[in-house]
Structure formats: C-alpha cells, structure tokens
Design a protein around this motif. Sequence first.
Motif, PDB file in Angstrom:
ATOM      1  N   THR A 140       0.834  -1.212   0.000  1.00  0.00           N
ATOM      2  CA  THR A 140       0.000   0.000   0.000  1.00  0.00           C
ATOM      3  C   THR A 140       0.862   1.253   0.000  1.00  0.00           C
ATOM      4  OG1 THR A 140      -1.790  -1.154   1.163  1.00  0.00           O
ATOM      5  CG2 THR A 140      -1.812   1.246   1.236  1.00  0.00           C
ATOM      6  N   LYS A 187       2.550   1.714  -3.368  1.00  0.00           N
ATOM      7  CA  LYS A 187       1.569   2.157  -4.367  1.00  0.00           C
ATOM      8  C   LYS A 187       1.295   3.648  -4.238  1.00  0.00           C
ATOM      9  CE  LYS A 187      -3.111   1.160  -6.027  1.00  0.00           C
ATOM     10  NZ  LYS A 187      -4.338   0.334  -5.808  1.00  0.00           N
ATOM     11  N   GLN A 188       1.371   4.158  -3.000  1.00  0.00           N
ATOM     12  CA  GLN A 188       1.111   5.583  -2.765  1.00  0.00           C
ATOM     13  C   GLN A 188       2.375   6.435  -2.849  1.00  0.00           C
ATOM     14  OE1 GLN A 188      -2.305   4.944  -3.255  1.00  0.00           O
ATOM     15  NE2 GLN A 188      -2.244   6.949  -2.263  1.00  0.00           N
ATOM     16  N   GLU A 241      -5.377  -5.977   3.670  1.00  0.00           N
ATOM     17  CA  GLU A 241      -5.440  -4.712   2.948  1.00  0.00           C
ATOM     18  C   GLU A 241      -6.202  -3.647   3.732  1.00  0.00           C
ATOM     19  OE1 GLU A 241      -4.562  -8.029   0.409  1.00  0.00           O
ATOM     20  OE2 GLU A 241      -6.293  -7.667   1.699  1.00  0.00           O
ATOM     21  N   GLY A 274      -3.772  -2.284   6.093  1.00  0.00           N
ATOM     22  CA  GLY A 274      -2.857  -1.453   5.324  1.00  0.00           C
ATOM     23  C   GLY A 274      -3.437  -0.081   5.028  1.00  0.00           C
ATOM     24  N   ALA A 275      -4.738  -0.030   4.753  1.00  0.00           N
ATOM     25  CA  ALA A 275      -5.381   1.253   4.454  1.00  0.00           C
ATOM     26  C   ALA A 275      -5.401   2.162   5.680  1.00  0.00           C
ATOM     27  CB  ALA A 275      -6.808   1.020   3.951  1.00  0.00           C
ATOM     28  N   LEU A 334      -1.912   3.461   6.213  1.00  0.00           N
ATOM     29  CA  LEU A 334      -1.623   4.530   5.256  1.00  0.00           C
ATOM     30  C   LEU A 334      -2.162   5.860   5.765  1.00  0.00           C
ATOM     31  CD1 LEU A 334      -0.773   5.676   2.492  1.00  0.00           C
ATOM     32  CD2 LEU A 334      -3.010   4.915   1.619  1.00  0.00           C
TER      33      LEU A 334
END
Length: 257
Positions: free
Chosen positions: A25, A28-29, A224, A227-228, A231
């Motif tokens: 994550t 990806k960001q 996930e 993970g969000a 983030l």
Amino acid sequence: MFDLSGKTALVTGGASGIGLAISQTFAKQGAFVHILELNSELASQVVNQIVADGGQAEAHAVDISKQADVVNVINVIATNHTINILVNNAGIAHIGKADNTSEIDFDRVINVNVKGVYNCLMAAIPHLKTNGGGVILNMASIAATVGIPDRFAYSTAKGAVYSMTLSVARDYLADGIRCNSISPARVHTPFVDGFISKNYPGKEEEMFEKLSKTQPIGRMAKPEEIGALALYLCSDEAGFITGCDYLIDGGFEKLNN
C-alpha cells in the motif's frame, strides 16, 4: 490524498501478512519502502514485485531482537535516505496461559514483540529527530486491552506495545514525531490458515467459520484493510493525530455482548 511520494518508510516484518499489505500500500502511494525482514528470500520476492509494479523498495535481512543488527541496518538506510516513517509490525504469536507458558517461549515472545519494537524505536528516532520529525506506527492488538483466552505472553507483549506508543508520543512531541498504534482483531493471513491446519486437522472449515464469527461483523479483517488504516495514520492527512490506538476489529471490543 494520502500521497507518500518522496517519503521513506521502514516496515518491519513487511514481507508477509499485514506487513506485506502495508508495504504494498505504501509503495503504491509513492513511498520508498524498506522491508526489514528475517526471511530475506521472501523479502526479496516482495521487493521484486513492488518494483515490477512501478514502486520503489529494498529488502534488508535483520533479526529485530538483536539491537546491534537493527542499529546497523537503519544507519545504513539513513545514509542514503531521509527516514520519514517507521512501522513496527513484526511480531510472533504464542498460545498458552501463565502456568503453562515456558520461560523459553515467554522470553522469545518478549524479545521479538517488545524488545524488537524498542530496538527499532531506539535506532530510528534519532534519525527522525534529525530529519525534523516523522511518523511511528506500532502494531498492537485487541489482546492489549481485552482478555483473550490462552494468549498470556502475546497479550503481555502487546500491552507493552500499547504503552510504548503513549510514551513515545508524549516524549517526542517537540521533535515533530507522531506515534500511534493499530489494534486489529483476527486478520485472515497465511499464519491463520497455518494455525488452524496445525491445531484443528480435518476441521479447518469449521474452525475458520467459528473464529470468523467471533467478530460481530461476521468475518476476519483483510490485511489490505489494516494497510489502508496504516496509510492514513502515516499520511500528512493524519497530522493532528498522535498518542492514539485505533481498533480495527469488526466490533469485537465494543459489540461483543
């Protein structure tokens, strides 16, 4: 929103389970992700996948329970990158009560889940201070604040992580360092599947369903989803948040009545 471009993140245990989701994550960001992992082969595989997907990552083989090794690895990273984020995710599980947990097993859990977090904090905080601040995210657990059967050593360790989060958040306010923790309930990872297969052979589906339903929402979390949340807490959008623990438990703590 939640853009980590130009930031460098260290993720312990970042090649599997929740740590893998966080690494992917963050990459990806836009973050440059450094995976600190005991399993160097697995870490290299994850790095290769992140790079193939257009992200930036490096793998570092390290046992977080060994302070000198942790200090060396983080100092090496800091020579080439400005460290902005530390995610203390690596940890091990243990099943047992106070009277049947061996001293060896207790020490093993504490060395990884408590001393390992301390080692990373001790090694990374001076760099965060030099860099003008940053974010620390610790992986706690509902076991830190709820009585979970047969989790004596694990609960002890996660309670320590919860308390360390508050201490670090308070001590480094003036240095621009934010520190929070996440407390998941059960998360569906390969570890869970392995645990069920080992302890309940022939009853895997039944036990998976039973464990899933201990969360009022009716299922386990997805890595996930953790993970969000990680983030958000490590992004600039969470700049006013420090010294907090975030339950992500499908209602386990508040709605199990």
